[in-house]
Design an enzyme around this catalytic site. Structure first.
Site, PDB file in Angstrom:
ATOM      1  N   ASP A 199       2.469  14.423  13.155  1.00 38.28           N
ATOM      2  CA  ASP A 199       2.615  14.236  11.705  1.00 38.28           C
ATOM      3  C   ASP A 199       1.259  14.339  11.006  1.00 38.28           C
ATOM      4  O   ASP A 199       0.953  13.588  10.089  1.00 38.28           O
ATOM      5  CB  ASP A 199       3.272  12.885  11.403  1.00 38.28           C
ATOM      6  CG  ASP A 199       3.815  12.817   9.983  1.00 38.28           C
ATOM      7  OD1 ASP A 199       4.215  11.718   9.546  1.00 38.28           O
ATOM      8  OD2 ASP A 199       3.805  13.870   9.298  1.00 38.28           O
ATOM      9  N   LEU A 208       0.836  -1.210   0.000  1.00 35.85           N
ATOM     10  CA  LEU A 208       0.000   0.000   0.000  1.00 35.85           C
ATOM     11  C   LEU A 208       0.865   1.251   0.000  1.00 35.85           C
ATOM     12  O   LEU A 208       0.568   2.239  -0.648  1.00 35.85           O
ATOM     13  CB  LEU A 208      -0.939  -0.018   1.210  1.00 35.85           C
ATOM     14  CG  LEU A 208      -2.060  -1.048   1.136  1.00 35.85           C
ATOM     15  CD1 LEU A 208      -2.763  -1.183   2.475  1.00 35.85           C
ATOM     16  CD2 LEU A 208      -3.044  -0.691   0.041  1.00 35.85           C
ATOM     17  N   GLY A 260       8.082   2.183   8.384  1.00 36.48           N
ATOM     18  CA  GLY A 260       7.889   0.863   7.818  1.00 36.48           C
ATOM     19  C   GLY A 260       6.944   0.919   6.639  1.00 36.48           C
ATOM     20  O   GLY A 260       6.471   1.982   6.264  1.00 36.48           O
ATOM     21  N   SER A 261       6.693  -0.237   6.052  1.00 41.00           N
ATOM     22  CA  SER A 261       5.790  -0.271   4.902  1.00 41.00           C
ATOM     23  C   SER A 261       4.469  -0.894   5.343  1.00 41.00           C
ATOM     24  O   SER A 261       4.415  -1.653   6.322  1.00 41.00           O
ATOM     25  CB  SER A 261       6.423  -1.120   3.799  1.00 41.00           C
ATOM     26  OG  SER A 261       6.660  -2.418   4.325  1.00 41.00           O
ATOM     27  N   LYS A 274       1.263  -3.269   8.886  1.00 43.95           N
ATOM     28  CA  LYS A 274       2.449  -2.409   8.897  1.00 43.95           C
ATOM     29  C   LYS A 274       3.612  -3.231   9.416  1.00 43.95           C
ATOM     30  O   LYS A 274       3.603  -3.688  10.557  1.00 43.95           O
ATOM     31  CB  LYS A 274       2.238  -1.186   9.784  1.00 43.95           C
ATOM     32  CG  LYS A 274       3.411  -0.184   9.745  1.00 43.95           C
ATOM     33  CD  LYS A 274       3.011   1.137  10.377  1.00 43.95           C
ATOM     34  CE  LYS A 274       3.944   2.264   9.995  1.00 43.95           C
ATOM     35  NZ  LYS A 274       3.480   3.582  10.479  1.00 43.95           N
TER      36      LYS A 274
HETATM   37  C1  LIG Z   1       2.296   3.761   4.838  1.00 47.73           C
HETATM   38  C2  LIG Z   1       0.856   3.732   4.411  1.00 47.73           C
HETATM   39  N1  LIG Z   1       0.758   4.286   3.074  1.00 47.73           N
HETATM   40  C3  LIG Z   1      -0.399   4.101   2.339  1.00 47.73           C
HETATM   41  N2  LIG Z   1      -1.496   3.497   2.856  1.00 47.73           N
HETATM   42  C4  LIG Z   1      -2.599   3.347   2.045  1.00 47.73           C
HETATM   43  C5  LIG Z   1      -3.797   2.691   2.561  1.00 47.73           C
HETATM   44  C6  LIG Z   1      -4.916   2.410   1.793  1.00 47.73           C
HETATM   45  N3  LIG Z   1      -5.855   1.819   2.576  1.00 47.73           N
HETATM   46  C7  LIG Z   1      -5.372   1.715   3.824  1.00 47.73           C
HETATM   47  N4  LIG Z   1      -5.972   1.212   4.918  1.00 47.73           N
HETATM   48  C8  LIG Z   1      -5.303   1.227   6.083  1.00 47.73           C
HETATM   49  C9  LIG Z   1      -4.025   1.745   6.169  1.00 47.73           C
HETATM   50 CL1  LIG Z   1      -3.209   1.744   7.715  1.00 47.73          CL
HETATM   51  C10 LIG Z   1      -3.368   2.267   5.072  1.00 47.73           C
HETATM   52  C11 LIG Z   1      -4.065   2.260   3.863  1.00 47.73           C
HETATM   53  N5  LIG Z   1      -2.656   3.810   0.771  1.00 47.73           N
HETATM   54  C12 LIG Z   1      -1.570   4.425   0.257  1.00 47.73           C
HETATM   55  C13 LIG Z   1      -0.420   4.585   1.022  1.00 47.73           C
HETATM   56  F1  LIG Z   1       0.671   5.170   0.505  1.00 47.73           F
HETATM   57  C14 LIG Z   1       0.029   4.509   5.423  1.00 47.73           C
HETATM   58  O1  LIG Z   1      -0.278   4.019   6.479  1.00 47.73           O
HETATM   59  N6  LIG Z   1      -0.255   5.793   5.067  1.00 47.73           N
HETATM   60  C15 LIG Z   1      -0.932   6.658   6.008  1.00 47.73           C
HETATM   61  C16 LIG Z   1      -2.434   6.548   5.770  1.00 47.73           C
HETATM   62  F2  LIG Z   1      -2.863   5.365   6.187  1.00 47.73           F
HETATM   63  F3  LIG Z   1      -3.071   7.518   6.443  1.00 47.73           F
HETATM   64  F4  LIG Z   1      -2.687   6.687   4.431  1.00 47.73           F
END
Ligand SMILES: C[C@H](Nc1nc(-c2c[nH]c3ncc(Cl)cc23)ncc1F)C(=O)NCC(F)(F)F
Length: 296
Positions: A140, A19, A25-26, A46
């Protein structure tokens, strides 16, 4: 315990796709499928990538932080998955299919009107009020860290930098700031690494700006600030230049077609002195008022 719903067995977590990459982390899309018949639910996992900035200790704090939150406007904690003999762990969260606010506004901008943006803003405000009630500062708050649950619901996510304010102080001082999102930072955070509910309010003002700019990449905060500072400025001196223009009262310009009352709220969030800035509950009331005025 056998019926511990918060314990996910690694062998049943089926990787689907990446995602995105967060602070430490990813996050991967997985299906938790113990029956092995694809009827299991989708979850966002995560994975900790221990590097110089983040350790297992930091990650455990993030997990513990999210696990105590119970709020409609904060991404839901589902549990943890231990792997490699408890040497590593993953944080399991609900999966929100619409993704982050950045992508959503970029692709669905035509059916997001002022009223809808004000609804999202009031939900983020409520989520931040909840965090404040537990003495947490997010540190953040940015559109990239807001998730879209549906056309009428957004949630705050990514608590990798979240800290709890000590009981005897009104702010948290960071020792070694890592990759800092300085274009979302209040002046006292840039200059003194001080973080408080009022520095989160400053960041909320920047999120309002992103919202009413439809997260348009041509008017994102970093680009607008760098235009003012000068693109030839590089590296660590950027924060010095940023602190200077903020001190001389330069602020992000009103987004195109932004309702004047909304820009007034942004400017309030960007009060140089943190005591000038409104609290989240008063911002919430102001947003409700503008929503009533807005025919939309
Ligand atoms: C690193 C992660 N990046 C991403 N996550 C998701 C995502 C879709 N659907 C999701 N559902 C639950 C979660 Cl925890 C993430 C996603 N989509 C694109 C991203 F680049 C992240 O946590 N980003 C912070 C936030 F969640 F606010 F977007």
């Amino acid at each position: 315990a056998q019926h511990d719903q918060t314990l996910f067995e690694e062998r049943h977590l089926r990787y689907i796709s990446l995602l995105g990459k967060g602070n430490f982390g990813s996050v991967e899309l997985c299906r938790y499928d113990p029956l092995g018949d694809h009827t299991g639910e989708l979850v966002a996992v995560k994975k900790l990538q221990p590097n110089k900035q983040s350790t297992l200790e930091d990650f455990k704090k993030e997990v513990n932080t999210l696990s105590v939150f119970h709020c409609d406007y904060i991404v839901k904690y589902r549990g943890v998955c231990y792997s490699a003999g408890r040497l590593s762990m993953s944080l399991v969260m609900e999966y929100l299919p619409y993704g982050s606010l950045i992508g959503y506004l970029d692709s669905y901008r035509h059916n997001v009107n002022t009223r809808r943006m004000l609804l999202f803003a009031s939900q983020i405000c409520k989520g931040m009020e909840y965090l404040q009630s537990l003495r947490y500062v997010h540190r953040d708050l940015a559109a990239r860290n807001i998730l879209v649950a549906s056309d009428t619901l957004v949630k705050i996510a990514d608590f990798g930098l979240t800290k709890i304010i000590p009981f005897d102080k009104e702010y948290y001082r960071v020792t070694q700031p890592g990759e800092s999102p300085i274009f979302w930072y209040a002046p006292e955070s840039i200059g003194e690494s001080k973080f408080s509910h009022k520095s989160d309010v400053w960041s909320f003002g920047v999120v309002l700006h992103e919202l009413f700019s439809y997260c348009d990449m041509n008017s994102n905060p970093k680009r607008l600030y760098m235009q003012e500072i000068g693109h030839n400025v590089q590296g660590p001196s950027i924060s010095v230049h940023l602190a200077n223009i903020l001190k001389t009262d330069w602020r992000l310009p009103a987004p195109p077609n932004c309702p004047p009352k909304v820009y007034v709220m942004m400017k309030e969030c960007w009060g140089y002195d943190f005591e000038e800035r409104p609290c989240f509950s008063s911002l919430g009331n102001q947003i409700e008022t503008v929503m009533q005025d807005e025919r939309g």
